[in-house]
Design a protein around this motif. Sequence first.
Motif, short mmCIF file in Angstrom:
data_model
loop_
_atom_site.label_atom_id
_atom_site.label_comp_id
_atom_site.label_asym_id
_atom_site.label_seq_id
_atom_site.Cartn_x
_atom_site.Cartn_y
_atom_site.Cartn_z
N ILE A 1 0.88 -1.17 0.00
CA ILE A 1 0.00 0.00 0.00
C ILE A 1 0.92 1.21 0.00
CG2 ILE A 1 -1.77 1.30 1.26
CD1 ILE A 1 -2.78 -1.40 0.31
N GLY A 2 0.85 2.01 -1.06
CA GLY A 2 1.74 3.15 -1.20
C GLY A 2 0.99 4.47 -1.11
N VAL A 3 1.69 5.53 -1.43
CA VAL A 3 1.13 6.88 -1.48
C VAL A 3 1.63 7.55 -2.75
CG1 VAL A 3 0.91 7.19 1.03
CG2 VAL A 3 3.05 7.80 -0.10
N SER A 4 1.04 8.68 -3.08
CA SER A 4 1.45 9.38 -4.31
C SER A 4 2.86 9.95 -4.16
CB SER A 4 0.47 10.51 -4.63
OG SER A 4 0.70 11.61 -3.77
N THR A 5 3.45 10.31 -5.27
CA THR A 5 4.82 10.83 -5.25
C THR A 5 4.90 12.20 -4.60
OG1 THR A 5 4.49 11.64 -7.50
CG2 THR A 5 5.63 9.53 -7.25
N ASN A 6 3.78 12.92 -4.48
CA ASN A 6 3.83 14.23 -3.83
C ASN A 6 3.54 14.14 -2.33
OD1 ASN A 6 2.45 13.92 -6.25
ND2 ASN A 6 1.20 15.69 -6.01
N ALA A 7 3.40 12.97 -1.79
CA ALA A 7 3.13 12.81 -0.36
C ALA A 7 4.34 13.26 0.45
CB ALA A 7 2.80 11.37 -0.03
N SER A 8 4.07 13.81 1.61
CA SER A 8 5.15 14.25 2.49
C SER A 8 5.89 13.03 3.06
CB SER A 8 4.59 15.09 3.64
OG SER A 8 3.81 14.27 4.49
N ARG A 9 7.09 13.27 3.59
CA ARG A 9 7.86 12.18 4.19
C ARG A 9 7.09 11.56 5.35
NH1 ARG A 9 13.66 14.74 5.15
NH2 ARG A 9 12.29 16.06 6.35
N GLU A 10 6.44 12.40 6.14
CA GLU A 10 5.66 11.90 7.28
C GLU A 10 4.52 11.01 6.82
OE1 GLU A 10 6.29 15.29 6.84
OE2 GLU A 10 7.99 15.30 8.23
N GLU A 11 3.86 11.42 5.75
CA GLU A 11 2.76 10.62 5.21
C GLU A 11 3.27 9.28 4.67
OE1 GLU A 11 -1.09 11.16 2.22
OE2 GLU A 11 0.50 12.67 2.23
N GLN A 12 4.42 9.30 4.00
CA GLN A 12 5.01 8.05 3.53
C GLN A 12 5.33 7.13 4.70
OE1 GLN A 12 8.50 8.42 1.11
NE2 GLN A 12 7.43 9.47 -0.54
N GLU A 13 5.98 7.65 5.70
CA GLU A 13 6.38 6.84 6.85
C GLU A 13 5.16 6.24 7.54
OE1 GLU A 13 9.65 6.30 8.10
OE2 GLU A 13 10.30 7.23 6.23
N GLU A 14 4.09 6.99 7.60
CA GLU A 14 2.89 6.54 8.32
C GLU A 14 2.04 5.57 7.52
OE1 GLU A 14 -1.31 8.59 9.47
OE2 GLU A 14 0.48 9.77 9.89
N LYS A 15 1.89 5.79 6.22
CA LYS A 15 0.90 5.04 5.44
C LYS A 15 1.44 3.88 4.61
CE LYS A 15 -2.44 8.75 5.12
NZ LYS A 15 -3.25 9.58 4.24
N VAL A 16 2.72 3.90 4.21
CA VAL A 16 3.23 2.87 3.32
C VAL A 16 3.46 1.58 4.09
CG1 VAL A 16 5.12 2.20 1.78
CG2 VAL A 16 4.26 4.54 1.75
N ARG A 17 2.84 0.49 3.58
CA ARG A 17 2.90 -0.80 4.25
C ARG A 17 3.01 -1.93 3.22
NH1 ARG A 17 1.43 1.46 8.53
NH2 ARG A 17 -0.39 1.82 9.73
N PHE A 18 3.52 -3.05 3.68
CA PHE A 18 3.59 -4.27 2.90
C PHE A 18 2.90 -5.37 3.69
CE2 PHE A 18 5.64 -8.42 2.77
CZ PHE A 18 5.44 -8.78 1.46
N ALA A 19 2.11 -6.22 3.01
CA ALA A 19 1.46 -7.34 3.69
C ALA A 19 1.30 -8.52 2.73
CB ALA A 19 0.08 -6.93 4.21
N CYS A 20 1.61 -9.70 3.25
CA CYS A 20 1.40 -10.94 2.51
C CYS A 20 0.33 -11.73 3.24
CB CYS A 20 2.69 -11.75 2.41
SG CYS A 20 2.44 -13.32 1.57
N HIS A 21 -0.76 -12.04 2.56
CA HIS A 21 -1.85 -12.79 3.18
C HIS A 21 -1.54 -14.28 3.27
CE1 HIS A 21 -4.34 -9.26 3.35
NE2 HIS A 21 -4.08 -9.02 2.08
N SER A 22 -0.59 -14.75 2.48
CA SER A 22 -0.25 -16.17 2.50
C SER A 22 0.58 -16.56 3.72
CB SER A 22 0.50 -16.56 1.23
OG SER A 22 -0.32 -16.39 0.11
N CYS A 23 1.62 -15.78 4.01
CA CYS A 23 2.51 -16.14 5.11
C CYS A 23 2.46 -15.16 6.28
CB CYS A 23 3.95 -16.28 4.61
SG CYS A 23 4.72 -14.72 4.11
N SER A 24 1.62 -14.13 6.17
CA SER A 24 1.42 -13.11 7.21
C SER A 24 2.63 -12.21 7.45
CB SER A 24 1.00 -13.76 8.53
OG SER A 24 -0.19 -14.46 8.36
N TYR A 25 3.58 -12.21 6.55
CA TYR A 25 4.73 -11.31 6.67
C TYR A 25 4.25 -9.90 6.39
CZ TYR A 25 9.40 -9.37 5.68
OH TYR A 25 10.54 -8.62 5.67
#
Length: 167
Positions: free
Chosen positions: A32-56
């Motif tokens: 889950i990402g954010v747009s290229t104009n997002a602030s550094r704080e918004e990137q740090e807060e919102k960008v996530r990775f999730a795998c539903h198969s292994c829960s990583y």
Amino acid sequence: MEPLKAYTCQNSDFIDHVDVICPKCHKKALVIGVSTNASREEQEEKVRFACHSCSYSLKLANTPKTLFYRTSRGKSVYGRILHLNAPIDPFFGFNVWYQIDSAHGLLWAYNEAHLSVIESYIKDKLRPRSNIFHMNRSIGSRLPKWVGIAKNREYLLKLIERAKHKI
């Protein structure tokens, strides 16, 4: 609603949801990402990775930053680099799920919507130029030349259809 055209959008328009290969189990996962104009704080807060198969899962804020430079006073300046226009997700650098090896080279997409735009570009026999500023940033201008050649059309469309049904 008319689908997006490759000559009016950019690769970065699709980075809010990137389908990737999980580095642990090698199954389909999501960034889950954010747009290229997002602030550094918004990137740090919102960008996530999730795998539903292994829960990583990962949160961008919990990953190491890159050392940019050291000041003359010895202070280190760290930050993040977005890896745009490459077959990896821009935030974590994981390989994208939609990678199509063809006889001509690699064709890739961030997600199924991105793949559909590329598919519509290939299907489109007339690709009009637009007077949009920074036209060279469009997906159509960023695709390899062999993608737009008419003799490759049917071959590439078959490969894209196969990629859409990849498990």
